[in-house]
Design a protein around this motif. Sequence first.
Motif, mmCIF file in Angstrom:
data_model
loop_
_atom_site.group_PDB
_atom_site.id
_atom_site.type_symbol
_atom_site.label_atom_id
_atom_site.label_comp_id
_atom_site.label_asym_id
_atom_site.label_seq_id
_atom_site.Cartn_x
_atom_site.Cartn_y
_atom_site.Cartn_z
ATOM 1 N N PRO A 100 45.309 46.616 -67.356
ATOM 2 C CA PRO A 100 43.877 46.280 -67.289
ATOM 3 C C PRO A 100 43.101 46.742 -68.513
ATOM 4 O O PRO A 100 41.962 47.172 -68.376
ATOM 5 N N LEU A 101 43.730 46.702 -69.692
ATOM 6 C CA LEU A 101 43.044 47.146 -70.895
ATOM 7 C C LEU A 101 42.510 45.955 -71.670
ATOM 8 O O LEU A 101 42.078 46.072 -72.801
ATOM 9 N N THR A 122 39.983 43.954 -71.090
ATOM 10 C CA THR A 122 38.656 43.448 -70.717
ATOM 11 C C THR A 122 37.799 43.016 -71.899
ATOM 12 O O THR A 122 36.914 42.195 -71.744
ATOM 13 N N PHE A 156 54.088 46.510 -66.884
ATOM 14 C CA PHE A 156 52.896 46.096 -67.620
ATOM 15 C C PHE A 156 52.930 44.597 -67.885
ATOM 16 O O PHE A 156 51.938 43.888 -67.727
ATOM 17 N N ALA A 192 47.985 38.568 -64.037
ATOM 18 C CA ALA A 192 46.527 38.691 -64.033
ATOM 19 C C ALA A 192 45.909 37.685 -64.994
ATOM 20 O O ALA A 192 44.924 37.010 -64.663
ATOM 21 N N LEU A 209 46.088 34.208 -63.453
ATOM 22 C CA LEU A 209 45.196 34.054 -62.303
ATOM 23 C C LEU A 209 43.755 33.931 -62.763
ATOM 24 O O LEU A 209 42.998 33.101 -62.266
ATOM 25 N N MET A 210 43.389 34.776 -63.745
ATOM 26 C CA MET A 210 41.990 34.754 -64.164
ATOM 27 C C MET A 210 41.693 33.495 -64.963
ATOM 28 O O MET A 210 40.560 32.996 -64.940
ATOM 29 N N LEU A 218 42.721 30.674 -64.265
ATOM 30 C CA LEU A 218 42.736 29.528 -63.357
ATOM 31 C C LEU A 218 41.335 29.000 -63.043
ATOM 32 O O LEU A 218 41.156 27.803 -62.852
ATOM 33 N N THR A 219 40.356 29.867 -62.994
ATOM 34 C CA THR A 219 39.035 29.410 -62.550
ATOM 35 C C THR A 219 38.008 29.439 -63.676
ATOM 36 O O THR A 219 36.813 29.484 -63.407
ATOM 37 N N TYR A 243 42.129 33.937 -71.730
ATOM 38 C CA TYR A 243 42.899 34.519 -70.618
ATOM 39 C C TYR A 243 44.364 34.136 -70.718
ATOM 40 O O TYR A 243 45.262 34.918 -70.399
ATOM 41 N N LEU A 263 52.270 28.489 -62.572
ATOM 42 C CA LEU A 263 50.864 28.790 -62.307
ATOM 43 C C LEU A 263 50.010 28.380 -63.497
ATOM 44 O O LEU A 263 48.912 27.846 -63.341
ATOM 45 N N SER A 292 42.478 34.319 -58.006
ATOM 46 C CA SER A 292 41.806 34.164 -59.294
ATOM 47 C C SER A 292 40.354 34.647 -59.193
ATOM 48 O O SER A 292 39.886 35.432 -60.021
ATOM 49 N N SER A 307 40.351 38.404 -58.885
ATOM 50 C CA SER A 307 40.682 39.167 -60.088
ATOM 51 C C SER A 307 39.603 39.005 -61.141
ATOM 52 O O SER A 307 39.415 39.885 -61.982
ATOM 53 N N CYS A 308 38.879 37.867 -61.087
ATOM 54 C CA CYS A 308 37.819 37.691 -62.078
ATOM 55 C C CYS A 308 36.689 38.693 -61.867
ATOM 56 O O CYS A 308 35.894 38.937 -62.775
ATOM 57 N N GLN A 344 36.492 41.446 -64.246
ATOM 58 C CA GLN A 344 35.894 41.181 -65.543
ATOM 59 C C GLN A 344 34.382 41.295 -65.417
ATOM 60 O O GLN A 344 33.667 40.324 -65.299
ATOM 61 N N ASN A 377 34.888 48.779 -68.518
ATOM 62 C CA ASN A 377 36.043 48.590 -69.396
ATOM 63 C C ASN A 377 36.687 49.930 -69.734
ATOM 64 O O ASN A 377 37.903 50.098 -69.673
#
Lengths: 492, 607
Positions: free
Chosen positions: A226-227, A229, A278, A285, A288-289, A291-292, A302, A424, B576, B579-580, B583, B590
């Motif tokens: 999760p680094l 961002t 990792f 992640a 998935l992110m 995707l939308t 992403y 995916l 999705s 998980s968004c 963000q 962060n």
Amino acid sequence: MMTQSALLESAVAFLIFGTLASYLGGAFFKQRERLISGWIATLATTGSLVYFALLFPSLQAGSAQVALFGFIPWRVDLLGWIVATVGVVLALVVNLYSIRYMEEDTGNSKFFPLILLMVLAVVGLAFAADLFHLYLFFELLAISSFPLVAFRKDEPKPVEAGLKFLVASATGSAMVLLGIALVYQGFGTLDLVQLSTLVVGGPSLFLWLPLGLFTVGFGIKAALFPLHTWLPDAHPEAPSGISAMLSGIVIEAGLFALLRVYFTIGGPLPWPDLLIWFALLTMTAGNLMALTQKQMKRMLAYSSIAQMGYILLGIGITASLGAPAGAPGGLFHIVTHAFMKGLAFLCAGALIFRLGSGQTADMRGAAWKMPLTAAAFTVAVLSLAGVPPFAGFMSKLLIYQAGIQSATTLGWVASLIAIANSVLSLGYYLPAVGVLYSKERSPLVAAKAKEVPFLMAAALVILVVLIVYLGISPDPVRQWAFQAFALLKGGF
Amino acid sequence: MTAQLAGLLLFLIPFAGALLIPLVNFFAPRAVPWLAVLFGLASSVIAFFLLGGTPAGAPITLDILPGFFRSGLLLDPLSLVPALIATWIGFLVLIYSLGYMKGEENLARYYALVLLFIGGMVGMALADNFLALFFFWEVMGVCSYQLIAFFYKDPKAAAAGAKAFLTTKIGDIGLLAAIIILAVNSGSFSFSVNFGAAAGLALPVLGLAAFGFILGAAGKSAQFPLHVWLPDAMEAPTTISALIHAATMVNAGVYLLARVSPLLALVPWSLTLVQWIGAITALLGALLAAFSNDLKRILAYSTVSQLGYMVLAVGMGAAFASQFHLFSHAIFKGLLFLCAGAVIHAIGTRDIRQMGGLYKHMPAVAITFLIGAMALLGLPFLNGFFSKDFILEEIILGGAWGPLALALIAGALTAFYALRTTFVVFWGKPNYQTHPHKTPANMVVPLLALALACFLSWLLVGPLSEAWIASGLPAPALSALELIRVTFSSLAFLFSLAAIVVGFFLFLQRARLARYFHEQEPGWIRATSRGLGFDDLYTWLADRIRDFGVWVRMFWEERVMEGINRFAAWGSLGLSRLSCRLQTGDVHWNLLYVTLTLIVVLGVALW
């Protein structure tokens, strides 16, 4: 016949003097700064690329110590050469592309030199022989990217993104610096080759702290979940050429630094399988992110995170499970990803260039007016998803193979998750292609869309050719990736 | 020309024609019918060479594709019959089509299919192994389906074609299964090898193979219970329905049964099954013919009924009797069909209720039709009488009393419908508006020739039985005189005479019968007019099978697969969105992630 160091110095000199000439030329001829700066930068990268090509034959035997310009300690090896050369090729294409793309922007006499500086940093990082110079070029890379992300300084969002990038990057740098200090305290040297011999008998238990700091510090740069961002803000807000560079080579440079460190002092890894976890987390992640996402470049950003997961998975499988195909697969994926993600961002940039909007919905039906751009984008995303006969398939295949080759449960599971992730990823790549090829046209497309100018189209075509070529006949390059790891001894 | 070369040419020439016609159609569409007739003529002339040239002894074989697939030509009296029928009746069809099909569309397709059919049937008959037989069998099947559905724009014709194809396909599957069973056992497709090796098979397996052959024959010859396609096949052009299907193709099943009769003899119950199938079909066909008002359908059902007799004869182990009847039947049924064609041509309808009194307009046709009908019902001294009595005699000798009873009832019904049809069409009250066309002289000549043959053809029994015996096939040694003596001194003669008398009585009482049926409407008469419910039953069965398929598809596609799809899409979109939320775009968050990651990484290391 020039010596290895002379070749290398020439290649670097092109970049250094290109940076200066590009800036001064643009600054002196303010009226035409974009063209003069751009063409000088393009020529400089071309010249540099020629010398890198000439350098290649001397790397077959293994690594060699080179004191660049007499004072910068480098070790030249095939691994570094591949990363550096990919950076130079991508920079060449991006320069070519940006000459027209940046026509609406001001301050282009700073834009092109910064790109060259960025490539210079990548080259330095690739060959740095000790942790100090690794850090030095790492910082140069960061410093040259901040202004490029925030290049459109009059708009709030790029500046905000640049700041976030700066904060995250600085945090990472601080951790890396602390790690370096700890290593120096423990071993009394920063030379990577020496360190690799020292760690075998040295205080290995002590290494957990610097290795943890390196992992997180370089991991921020490599956008590991999760680094990550900072990345979805920074990459889309940068000019598209810079997005291509950032996603195509800069984050990979972070991963490359991590790889160098792991392959020298990571021998007694305190975390078995850490990289694999990792990697799986990052690719899942990221996909998935993606995707939308409603904005094309944000979606691609992403997707970059997801692709970093693949690269890391390849490296991790070799590092902790010992399957030989993994790390070359990861390295080959660095090469193919640079081209395909570069192409994807350049295509998205081409659409934005004509339409003035980055929303995917606004690009509906654009393919009928910009057929070349849309076709190139299709090639790029299909390759990213790992569809044959494109380059991405070949590199992903190697990574899948490695997991299965390792003949461990984790390897199998990792490969299956990676394959499922590719499926995916089609969930957002194909709709994007579908939007471009839609029968309906958005009002923006109807009003503004037309095929991109020649120079931009040329940049797209170069990358399409590279992707298709590597997809159909991957072999010289794929063999180099295997060779690069076969030659490694003590990290070089 | 040797017989084997003639045999080879006999199916290669129609095939060549079928290939050539589409090409010729490109630049000279008007030449297509004539070209087809030319090919038909060539093969029917060549067919004469088959008659004389069959040497005694072993069947002739010939390598068609040496090294790859060894196939040969089998020329014996048994195989010649269907080959000659296909060639000669096929030629008649082609000539008849010249006028009949004039002005129709897609004639190239029509003629190519007819030629392909002829070649297929000849190839089927002359094959010396099961694989080639099956191949040509299927060629016939495809052509037949295409020809039934020739007017494919008419939904009834298209449906009839599909029905014929599917129904015969059930039989074909049986045939293929039987062939595979035999081939696995013996490692060869050859007839002679398999007949020798079959004795080594376990009885249930051999029984399965026998059943497969019976099923295949039943499908092709429209035998009970796979007879349902033939009535619908009347949707085809008359040339096809009357001549190709009713007179030609249906013989293939009888031929197959006669060919594999050595195998059937090894399985005791299979012959009984064949007997009952034949007997039921004979009765069913006669019954359906008795209650039809469509002239073509009457003749088609009558053919099914007569084929039932032939199958019954094969079931009695009397292949020769069945082929003898087939020979007679080809003559009198050909006569009846040609007469029917002349009548339909003259009146413009197929419904016998709209005919009547045609004797005045076409006496020659009426007389010849009467002769054909008499041969059909088995009036003494006509060919049908001798051959049918021969079969009945064999049944009595075999002691199959059940099938005999059915066959006799069928005989009475045959007499009834033959008399009824003849009377209604030619002597009854005129019931048509249009003025009948005069019968052209060139149509009368073949009628007279065939009528004469009805009186004389049974005299050939001597040469026929000699040829059979010479080829090593089981047949009684009979001369014509012998045949007369045997026929008139047998119990079968009395039985068949009784059946004719009963039929005649029924015919006399037809007005009362009609009134009874009209007023009382017994259930079975309604059932008969609906094909005795077989169509309904099969439709019901097919619907259930289709419903099941639809259900399986629905369940699998709509529930299982679509469910997986929906779940995958729903799940990944949900994840999705979830998980968004990570963000935030907030630098504090962060950095918190960074810190947490560092803690976790170092924590894992220490732990």
